[in-house]
Structures are given as C-alpha cells and as structure tokens.
Design a protein around this motif. Structure first.
Motif, PDB file in Angstrom:
ATOM      1  N   HIS A  46       0.861  -1.182   0.000  1.00 12.38           N
ATOM      2  CA  HIS A  46       0.000   0.000   0.000  1.00 12.38           C
ATOM      3  C   HIS A  46       0.896   1.230   0.000  1.00 12.38           C
ATOM      4  N   PRO A  47       0.412   2.359  -0.491  1.00 15.74           N
ATOM      5  CA  PRO A  47       1.232   3.563  -0.509  1.00 15.74           C
ATOM      6  C   PRO A  47       1.754   3.902   0.887  1.00 15.74           C
ATOM      7  N   GLY A  48       3.033   4.207   0.978  1.00 23.29           N
ATOM      8  CA  GLY A  48       3.639   4.577   2.250  1.00 23.29           C
ATOM      9  C   GLY A  48       4.256   3.394   2.979  1.00 23.29           C
ATOM     10  N   TYR A  49       4.024   2.168   2.523  1.00 22.03           N
ATOM     11  CA  TYR A  49       4.617   0.991   3.164  1.00 22.03           C
ATOM     12  C   TYR A  49       5.858   0.578   2.382  1.00 22.03           C
ATOM     13  N   PRO A  50       6.847   0.003   3.074  1.00 17.85           N
ATOM     14  CA  PRO A  50       8.073  -0.399   2.365  1.00 17.85           C
ATOM     15  C   PRO A  50       7.820  -1.596   1.456  1.00 17.85           C
ATOM     16  N   GLU A  51       8.667  -1.753   0.466  1.00 15.12           N
ATOM     17  CA  GLU A  51       8.558  -2.875  -0.473  1.00 15.12           C
ATOM     18  C   GLU A  51       8.765  -4.205   0.252  1.00 15.12           C
TER      19      GLU A  51
END
Length: 97
Positions: free
Chosen positions: A40-45
């Motif tokens: 999700h946007p803002g979470y690390p890969e």
C-alpha cells in the motif's frame, strides 16, 4: 454569501477526496501474470522479519516443525491404541506399551 463559502469548501473537499482515490492502492499493477501484490502507498517494499529476511535463526524456525512431528507421533499412538482397545486415551503416558 454564507452558502457560497460552504459550496466552495465542499468543492475543495470533494476534489481532494478524488485525488486521494485516484492515487489509492488498487492491486492492479502486476509484475507478472498472477503476481499482483504491491505494498500500500507509504509501506516499504520489503518488511524486515519476513521469510526472506536472513536474520531468522534456522534453529528457531525448526522448532515448529519439531513440535508438529512430536504431535503427529502422539496422535499416532492414540489412534493405534484406540484401534486395538476401542478406548480413547488422551494422555499418551497412560497408554500401556
């Protein structure tokens, strides 16, 4: 005049919500067919501590497999005794040899 300010504020909020919705996670960016996971946007890969993290101790990971193997052995003893005697004994220590 009061209604005009309210209408402008509502329009601004609506346009902000549409911008957020347009950039929201939709799960449609696939790296390969069937591989559509994405953070999700803002979470690390990659999150530390995942199964790909080399910091896991193999001995700690093996504990679960050992526990399951021991459980299966106990269950086999219970079932074998039940088939022989027709009585189910939960406590394996109480099963006569």
């Amino acid at each position: 005049m009061h209604h005009t300010i309210f209408a402008c504020g509502a329009a601004a909020l609506f346009s902000l919500s549409m911008t957020a919705a347009a950039s929201a996670y939709d799960g449609q960016h696939c790296k390969a067919p069937g591989n559509c996971w994405e953070p999700h946007p803002g979470y690390p890969e990659k999150i530390a501590g995942s199964k790909y993290d080399p910091k896991h101790d193999p001995k700690e990971i093996a504990k679960q497999a050992d526990s399951e193997r021991q459980m299966e052995e106990r269950n086999k003893k219970r079932v074998d005794y039940f088939k022989k005697s027709g009585k189910f004994v939960y406590d394996v220590a109480k099963i006569p040899e």
